[in-house]
Design a protein around this motif. Sequence first.
Motif, PDB file in Angstrom:
ATOM      1  N   VAL A 143      16.599   8.339 -14.837  1.00  0.00           N
ATOM      2  CA  VAL A 143      16.351   8.474 -13.406  1.00  0.00           C
ATOM      3  C   VAL A 143      15.413   9.650 -13.165  1.00  0.00           C
ATOM      4  N   MET A 144      14.448   9.479 -12.257  1.00  0.00           N
ATOM      5  CA  MET A 144      13.498  10.563 -11.960  1.00  0.00           C
ATOM      6  C   MET A 144      14.144  11.713 -11.185  1.00  0.00           C
ATOM      7  N   ASN A 145      14.971  11.443 -10.222  1.00  0.00           N
ATOM      8  CA  ASN A 145      15.620  12.480  -9.420  1.00  0.00           C
ATOM      9  C   ASN A 145      17.094  12.142  -9.276  1.00  0.00           C
ATOM     10  N   PRO A 146      17.907  12.468 -10.279  1.00  0.00           N
ATOM     11  CA  PRO A 146      19.324  12.073 -10.236  1.00  0.00           C
ATOM     12  C   PRO A 146      20.072  12.547  -8.991  1.00  0.00           C
ATOM     13  N   ILE A 147      19.913  13.806  -8.618  1.00  0.00           N
ATOM     14  CA  ILE A 147      20.569  14.333  -7.416  1.00  0.00           C
ATOM     15  C   ILE A 147      19.506  15.044  -6.591  1.00  0.00           C
ATOM     16  N   ILE A 148      19.321  14.575  -5.348  1.00  0.00           N
ATOM     17  CA  ILE A 148      18.259  15.167  -4.534  1.00  0.00           C
ATOM     18  C   ILE A 148      18.593  15.109  -3.049  1.00  0.00           C
ATOM     19  N   ILE A 149      18.349  16.231  -2.396  1.00  0.00           N
ATOM     20  CA  ILE A 149      18.245  16.308  -0.942  1.00  0.00           C
ATOM     21  C   ILE A 149      16.919  17.021  -0.721  1.00  0.00           C
ATOM     22  N   ASP A 150      15.971  16.361  -0.089  1.00  0.00           N
ATOM     23  CA  ASP A 150      14.654  16.968   0.114  1.00  0.00           C
ATOM     24  C   ASP A 150      14.232  16.790   1.566  1.00  0.00           C
ATOM     25  N   GLN A 151      14.442  17.815   2.358  1.00  0.00           N
ATOM     26  CA  GLN A 151      14.093  17.767   3.772  1.00  0.00           C
ATOM     27  C   GLN A 151      12.642  18.129   4.019  1.00  0.00           C
TER      28      GLN A 151
ATOM     29  N   GLY B  62      24.572  11.309 -16.846  1.00  0.00           N
ATOM     30  CA  GLY B  62      23.381  10.531 -17.141  1.00  0.00           C
ATOM     31  C   GLY B  62      22.230  11.361 -17.640  1.00  0.00           C
ATOM     32  N   THR B  63      21.049  10.736 -17.609  1.00  0.00           N
ATOM     33  CA  THR B  63      19.841  11.394 -18.093  1.00  0.00           C
ATOM     34  C   THR B  63      18.817  11.472 -16.967  1.00  0.00           C
ATOM     35  N   SER B  64      17.975  12.480 -17.074  1.00  0.00           N
ATOM     36  CA  SER B  64      16.914  12.694 -16.094  1.00  0.00           C
ATOM     37  C   SER B  64      15.568  12.566 -16.783  1.00  0.00           C
ATOM     38  N   ALA B  65      14.680  11.766 -16.203  1.00  0.00           N
ATOM     39  CA  ALA B  65      13.330  11.629 -16.736  1.00  0.00           C
ATOM     40  C   ALA B  65      12.419  12.760 -16.255  1.00  0.00           C
ATOM     41  N   SER B  66      12.865  13.504 -15.246  1.00  0.00           N
ATOM     42  CA  SER B  66      12.087  14.645 -14.748  1.00  0.00           C
ATOM     43  C   SER B  66      12.721  15.952 -15.210  1.00  0.00           C
ATOM     44  N   ASP B  67      11.954  17.032 -15.145  1.00  0.00           N
ATOM     45  CA  ASP B  67      12.455  18.344 -15.569  1.00  0.00           C
ATOM     46  C   ASP B  67      13.546  18.863 -14.649  1.00  0.00           C
ATOM     47  N   GLU B  68      13.500  18.487 -13.393  1.00  0.00           N
ATOM     48  CA  GLU B  68      14.457  18.969 -12.402  1.00  0.00           C
ATOM     49  C   GLU B  68      15.481  17.868 -12.113  1.00  0.00           C
TER      50      GLU B  68
ATOM     51  N   ASP C  79      31.771  18.580 -11.503  1.00  0.00           N
ATOM     52  CA  ASP C  79      31.945  17.687 -12.651  1.00  0.00           C
ATOM     53  C   ASP C  79      30.687  16.853 -12.894  1.00  0.00           C
ATOM     54  N   ILE C  80      29.561  17.549 -13.071  1.00  0.00           N
ATOM     55  CA  ILE C  80      28.269  16.895 -13.268  1.00  0.00           C
ATOM     56  C   ILE C  80      27.728  17.230 -14.652  1.00  0.00           C
ATOM     57  N   ASP C  81      27.211  16.224 -15.344  1.00  0.00           N
ATOM     58  CA  ASP C  81      26.617  16.414 -16.667  1.00  0.00           C
ATOM     59  C   ASP C  81      25.362  15.550 -16.755  1.00  0.00           C
ATOM     60  N   ILE C  82      24.211  16.175 -16.508  1.00  0.00           N
ATOM     61  CA  ILE C  82      22.933  15.478 -16.563  1.00  0.00           C
ATOM     62  C   ILE C  82      22.067  16.180 -17.603  1.00  0.00           C
ATOM     63  N   VAL C  83      21.546  15.418 -18.558  1.00  0.00           N
ATOM     64  CA  VAL C  83      20.688  15.951 -19.609  1.00  0.00           C
ATOM     65  C   VAL C  83      19.330  15.275 -19.528  1.00  0.00           C
ATOM     66  N   SER C  84      18.371  15.815 -20.261  1.00  0.00           N
ATOM     67  CA  SER C  84      17.035  15.242 -20.285  1.00  0.00           C
ATOM     68  C   SER C  84      17.043  13.931 -21.066  1.00  0.00           C
TER      69      SER C  84
ATOM     70  N   LYS D  55      14.843  18.577 -24.887  1.00  0.00           N
ATOM     71  CA  LYS D  55      14.259  19.143 -23.673  1.00  0.00           C
ATOM     72  C   LYS D  55      15.372  19.520 -22.703  1.00  0.00           C
ATOM     73  N   ARG D  56      15.161  20.564 -21.939  1.00  0.00           N
ATOM     74  CA  ARG D  56      16.150  21.028 -20.970  1.00  0.00           C
ATOM     75  C   ARG D  56      15.779  20.581 -19.572  1.00  0.00           C
ATOM     76  N   VAL D  57      16.789  20.425 -18.732  1.00  0.00           N
ATOM     77  CA  VAL D  57      16.570  20.106 -17.322  1.00  0.00           C
ATOM     78  C   VAL D  57      17.055  21.284 -16.482  1.00  0.00           C
ATOM     79  N   SER D  58      16.649  21.296 -15.216  1.00  0.00           N
ATOM     80  CA  SER D  58      16.975  22.429 -14.356  1.00  0.00           C
ATOM     81  C   SER D  58      17.556  21.967 -13.029  1.00  0.00           C
ATOM     82  N   CYS D  59      17.971  22.964 -12.273  1.00  0.00           N
ATOM     83  CA  CYS D  59      18.505  22.769 -10.931  1.00  0.00           C
ATOM     84  C   CYS D  59      17.733  23.699  -9.999  1.00  0.00           C
ATOM     85  N   SER D  60      17.355  23.196  -8.831  1.00  0.00           N
ATOM     86  CA  SER D  60      16.643  24.002  -7.861  1.00  0.00           C
ATOM     87  C   SER D  60      17.324  23.884  -6.507  1.00  0.00           C
ATOM     88  N   CYS D  61      17.676  25.026  -5.917  1.00  0.00           N
ATOM     89  CA  CYS D  61      18.326  25.047  -4.603  1.00  0.00           C
ATOM     90  C   CYS D  61      17.533  25.949  -3.677  1.00  0.00           C
TER      91      CYS D  61
END
Length: 98
Positions: free
Chosen positions: A3-11, A35-41, A59-64, A69-75
């Motif tokens: 998935v490109m954006n597994p968890i997203i809120i983008d206002q 799951g897995t993320s196709a994007s870095d974030e 209880d979230i576990d998302i890997v690249s 490769k590592r993934v990140s979180c942005s708030c």
Amino acid sequence: MHVMNPIIIDQTYGSQNSKGKGLNVSDVTFRGFRGTSASDEAITLNCGLPGCSNIVLDDIDIVSSEPGKRVSCSCNNARGRVTSTDPKCSFSNKRINV
């Protein structure tokens, strides 16, 4: 599934003003995501004004999707609670890489 954006809120999607006005988003819970993320974030919470409140990441576990490769979180302008979440997240308005 990658998935490109597994968890997203983008206002601010499509807005040139990153501090644009948004709706009042509150009381949102993301729980038990795997799951897995196709994007870095993997997790993006990008809230406009007045911001997002009472957001729960639990209880979230998302890997690249790319091995090693590592993934990140942005708030940004989001407040809430984080427990048992990978990638590591903090509601400190900073991007956190793990």
